[in-house]
Design an enzyme around this catalytic site. Sequence first.
Site, PDB file in Angstrom:
ATOM      1  N   LYS A   1      51.596  87.991  59.252  1.00 25.29           N
ATOM      2  CA  LYS A   1      52.054  87.372  58.001  1.00 25.29           C
ATOM      3  C   LYS A   1      51.369  86.027  57.764  1.00 25.29           C
ATOM      4  O   LYS A   1      50.839  85.777  56.682  1.00 25.29           O
ATOM      5  CB  LYS A   1      53.575  87.151  58.056  1.00 25.29           C
ATOM      6  CG  LYS A   1      54.089  86.223  56.962  1.00 25.29           C
ATOM      7  CD  LYS A   1      55.572  86.008  57.036  1.00 25.29           C
ATOM      8  CE  LYS A   1      56.030  84.746  57.698  1.00 25.29           C
ATOM      9  NZ  LYS A   1      55.886  83.485  56.975  1.00 25.29           N
ATOM     10  N   ASN A   2      51.377  85.173  58.787  1.00 24.86           N
ATOM     11  CA  ASN A   2      50.896  83.812  58.547  1.00 24.86           C
ATOM     12  C   ASN A   2      49.374  83.719  58.417  1.00 24.86           C
ATOM     13  O   ASN A   2      48.855  82.697  57.963  1.00 24.86           O
ATOM     14  CB  ASN A   2      51.456  82.851  59.607  1.00 24.86           C
ATOM     15  CG  ASN A   2      52.944  82.613  59.373  1.00 24.86           C
ATOM     16  OD1 ASN A   2      53.481  82.922  58.307  1.00 24.86           O
ATOM     17  ND2 ASN A   2      53.638  82.082  60.379  1.00 24.86           N
TER      18      ASN A   2
ATOM     19  N   ARG B   1      56.770  79.640  50.847  1.00 30.25           N
ATOM     20  CA  ARG B   1      56.228  78.388  51.345  1.00 30.25           C
ATOM     21  C   ARG B   1      54.697  78.336  51.206  1.00 30.25           C
ATOM     22  O   ARG B   1      54.110  77.347  50.806  1.00 30.25           O
ATOM     23  CB  ARG B   1      56.610  78.297  52.830  1.00 30.25           C
ATOM     24  CG  ARG B   1      56.235  77.020  53.494  1.00 30.25           C
ATOM     25  CD  ARG B   1      57.189  75.933  53.125  1.00 30.25           C
ATOM     26  NE  ARG B   1      56.639  74.634  53.411  1.00 30.25           N
ATOM     27  CZ  ARG B   1      56.980  73.544  52.753  1.00 30.25           C
ATOM     28  NH1 ARG B   1      57.856  73.588  51.788  1.00 30.25           N
ATOM     29  NH2 ARG B   1      56.462  72.384  53.057  1.00 30.25           N
TER      30      ARG B   1
ATOM     31  N   CYS C   1      61.543  79.241  53.723  1.00 27.37           N
ATOM     32  CA  CYS C   1      62.678  79.031  54.624  1.00 27.37           C
ATOM     33  C   CYS C   1      63.016  77.555  54.717  1.00 27.37           C
ATOM     34  O   CYS C   1      62.132  76.702  54.724  1.00 27.37           O
ATOM     35  CB  CYS C   1      62.347  79.569  56.018  1.00 27.37           C
ATOM     36  SG  CYS C   1      62.261  81.357  56.070  1.00 27.37           S
TER      37      CYS C   1
ATOM     38  N   ARG D   1      60.223  69.610  54.899  1.00 31.58           N
ATOM     39  CA  ARG D   1      58.937  70.280  55.116  1.00 31.58           C
ATOM     40  C   ARG D   1      57.884  69.576  54.255  1.00 31.58           C
ATOM     41  O   ARG D   1      57.430  70.103  53.235  1.00 31.58           O
ATOM     42  CB  ARG D   1      59.042  71.779  54.800  1.00 31.58           C
ATOM     43  CG  ARG D   1      60.008  72.488  55.739  1.00 31.58           C
ATOM     44  CD  ARG D   1      59.999  73.980  55.601  1.00 31.58           C
ATOM     45  NE  ARG D   1      58.779  74.587  56.121  1.00 31.58           N
ATOM     46  CZ  ARG D   1      58.589  75.909  56.193  1.00 31.58           C
ATOM     47  NH1 ARG D   1      59.525  76.733  55.781  1.00 31.58           N
ATOM     48  NH2 ARG D   1      57.463  76.400  56.673  1.00 31.58           N
ATOM     49  N   PRO D   2      57.487  68.361  54.672  1.00 36.09           N
ATOM     50  CA  PRO D   2      56.551  67.587  53.856  1.00 36.09           C
ATOM     51  C   PRO D   2      55.154  68.206  53.847  1.00 36.09           C
ATOM     52  O   PRO D   2      54.810  68.979  54.735  1.00 36.09           O
ATOM     53  CB  PRO D   2      56.520  66.221  54.556  1.00 36.09           C
ATOM     54  CG  PRO D   2      56.927  66.484  55.958  1.00 36.09           C
ATOM     55  CD  PRO D   2      57.833  67.688  55.929  1.00 36.09           C
ATOM     56  N   ILE D   3      54.344  67.858  52.833  1.00 30.68           N
ATOM     57  CA  ILE D   3      52.950  68.313  52.823  1.00 30.68           C
ATOM     58  C   ILE D   3      52.005  67.111  52.692  1.00 30.68           C
ATOM     59  O   ILE D   3      50.899  67.219  52.179  1.00 30.68           O
ATOM     60  CB  ILE D   3      52.676  69.360  51.721  1.00 30.68           C
ATOM     61  CG1 ILE D   3      53.019  68.836  50.328  1.00 30.68           C
ATOM     62  CG2 ILE D   3      53.416  70.656  51.999  1.00 30.68           C
ATOM     63  CD1 ILE D   3      52.407  69.688  49.223  1.00 30.68           C
ATOM     64  N   ASP D   4      52.478  65.950  53.193  1.00 24.93           N
ATOM     65  CA  ASP D   4      51.675  64.737  53.076  1.00 24.93           C
ATOM     66  C   ASP D   4      50.306  64.874  53.757  1.00 24.93           C
ATOM     67  O   ASP D   4      49.308  64.319  53.281  1.00 24.93           O
ATOM     68  CB  ASP D   4      52.439  63.538  53.662  1.00 24.93           C
ATOM     69  CG  ASP D   4      52.861  63.786  55.100  1.00 24.93           C
ATOM     70  OD1 ASP D   4      53.623  64.754  55.343  1.00 24.93           O
ATOM     71  OD2 ASP D   4      52.419  63.050  56.000  1.00 24.93           O
ATOM     72  N   GLN D   5      50.236  65.634  54.861  1.00 23.92           N
ATOM     73  CA  GLN D   5      48.959  65.753  55.573  1.00 23.92           C
ATOM     74  C   GLN D   5      47.968  66.623  54.793  1.00 23.92           C
ATOM     75  O   GLN D   5      46.764  66.396  54.849  1.00 23.92           O
ATOM     76  CB  GLN D   5      49.163  66.328  56.983  1.00 23.92           C
ATOM     77  CG  GLN D   5      50.044  65.466  57.863  1.00 23.92           C
ATOM     78  CD  GLN D   5      49.468  64.065  58.052  1.00 23.92           C
ATOM     79  OE1 GLN D   5      48.347  63.888  58.507  1.00 23.92           O
ATOM     80  NE2 GLN D   5      50.256  63.067  57.679  1.00 23.92           N
TER      81      GLN D   5
ATOM     82  N   ASP E   1      58.453  79.893  65.999  1.00 22.53           N
ATOM     83  CA  ASP E   1      58.871  81.082  65.241  1.00 22.53           C
ATOM     84  C   ASP E   1      59.484  82.157  66.139  1.00 22.53           C
ATOM     85  O   ASP E   1      59.946  83.187  65.648  1.00 22.53           O
ATOM     86  CB  ASP E   1      57.688  81.655  64.442  1.00 22.53           C
ATOM     87  CG  ASP E   1      57.229  80.697  63.360  1.00 22.53           C
ATOM     88  OD1 ASP E   1      58.004  79.792  63.017  1.00 22.53           O
ATOM     89  OD2 ASP E   1      56.096  80.839  62.865  1.00 22.53           O
TER      90      ASP E   1
ATOM     91  N   ARG F   1      60.985  89.113  54.140  1.00 24.19           N
ATOM     92  CA  ARG F   1      59.824  88.277  53.839  1.00 24.19           C
ATOM     93  C   ARG F   1      58.747  88.445  54.911  1.00 24.19           C
ATOM     94  O   ARG F   1      57.573  88.153  54.655  1.00 24.19           O
ATOM     95  CB  ARG F   1      60.225  86.790  53.794  1.00 24.19           C
ATOM     96  CG  ARG F   1      61.060  86.413  52.594  1.00 24.19           C
ATOM     97  CD  ARG F   1      61.251  84.916  52.522  1.00 24.19           C
ATOM     98  NE  ARG F   1      59.977  84.284  52.839  1.00 24.19           N
ATOM     99  CZ  ARG F   1      59.841  83.111  53.420  1.00 24.19           C
ATOM    100  NH1 ARG F   1      60.878  82.414  53.760  1.00 24.19           N
ATOM    101  NH2 ARG F   1      58.650  82.615  53.659  1.00 24.19           N
TER     102      ARG F   1
END
Length: 428
Positions: free
Chosen positions: A22-23, A93, A117, A122-126, A307, A399
């Site tokens: 999946k990922n 996500r 989820c 769940r930041p996305i600053d990077q 996970d 999912r």
Amino acid sequence: MSRYRIEGGRRLQGEVTIGGAKNSAVAIIPAVVLSDGVCRIENIPNISDIFVSFEILKALGAQVRMLDPSTVEIDPRTICSHVVPHELARNMRASYYFLGSLLGKFGVARVSMPGGCNFGLRPIDQHLKGFTALGATVPPMIENGMIEASATHLIGNSIYLDVVSVGATINIMLAAVKARGITIIENAAKEPHIVDVANFLNAMGADIRGAGTDVIKICGVPHLYGTSYSIIPDQIEAGTFMAAAVATGGDVLIKNVVPKHLESISAKLQEMGATVEEIDDMVRVRMDGPIRHCNVKTMPHPGFPTDMQPQISVLLAMADGTSAVTDTVWENRFRYVDELRRMGAQAQVNGKVAVFEGVPMLTGAPVKAYDLRAGAAMVIAGLAAQGRTEIDDVHYIERGYEYFIEKLRGLGAEICRVDIPSPYAKRA
Ligand code: EPU
């Protein structure tokens, strides 16, 4: 609305075949945007996150054609939009990967804040720091729920990630692959799906080296071309079946895996008393006797994967003593423990640590799936428990696990999906 009904206490036995990761798939599908030609992708998992990815591609204007249930052909040449709308992004996500791929291809991307989820911030600053380092403009304020990035030219740069992030590593690769010059990502994530995405991009003509180590070097190329590619097997789906085999005292041959990707999981299961045998692209997991207690700490790859944390915790809830589970990756991934308690588990959660006092047996109960992996853990608990377990909110499970019910039934589980009327449905 649907729920899973499980009659527990059946020993799992037989063979099961694992699907595509999946990922990997949720990153490789957006990566096709970067191609100037048609891509054919095999070993696509049959899960709802993938259907959402296809809908996003179609909304952008791409042609998506399923050749069979696990092979897709995507023609990105007709893409005419750079906007991923809220109705689609909120379901997944990984919709954030369209930021990197649209930015890398067209120099502009607008993507609604991603859903998925919920286990804490769940930041996305990077991700955004990476895009900015490549010369993109990213408005500091999110407006109307949309994240924007744009650039006249992306130019290679060195980027040191403050945290080891799978999503940021992949997103920066996607944005940098066609940038002018050289990009270096330091403190990069090393998960198998990072390597898979880099291999896919290289198959399209990219020049990426070092994926799978903590320094990735990307030499920008002007064009990427159509290709054929097969996605790696899903490490976590395989691990989930391994845990289910142990939970039920079973004997299961798990086919289509990369045993190397499973090492940290195999090692933990062996510590718990299971026999894990590697046979080419298969692993056989057998369990006889009580589960031995142990401690588990999740870490970025090659450590024990977060996970798999809920699934392994179910085993420790039934172990012969006290075990501590520490999740160092996510701040709030223990909400499912309340549901396990309903099944008789004895556990205390304190921040990122859960302590399980093993009990001889779990008993069936009505529970719910809090998220994808928490839902898988409830299924494992239900399979091992005495009596009937009913699990609500199974859309989370679907999912990420293809043909889950069918695969478990093939191993002798008594599990079915039942439709339940919505409490809000109009009465006749
Ligand atoms: N983080 C930041 N800033 C960022 C990005 C991440 O602080 O910009 C933090 C996160 O808050 C977290 C840590 O870094 O504490 C790791 O997050 P990461 O970015 O690696 O997670 P992700 O890319 O959002 C992927 C998987 C998750 C998996 C994590 C960790 C996908 C689509 N999702 O998420 O998978 O838990 O990596 O391995 O690849 C799942 O499959 O059930 C799942 C949740």
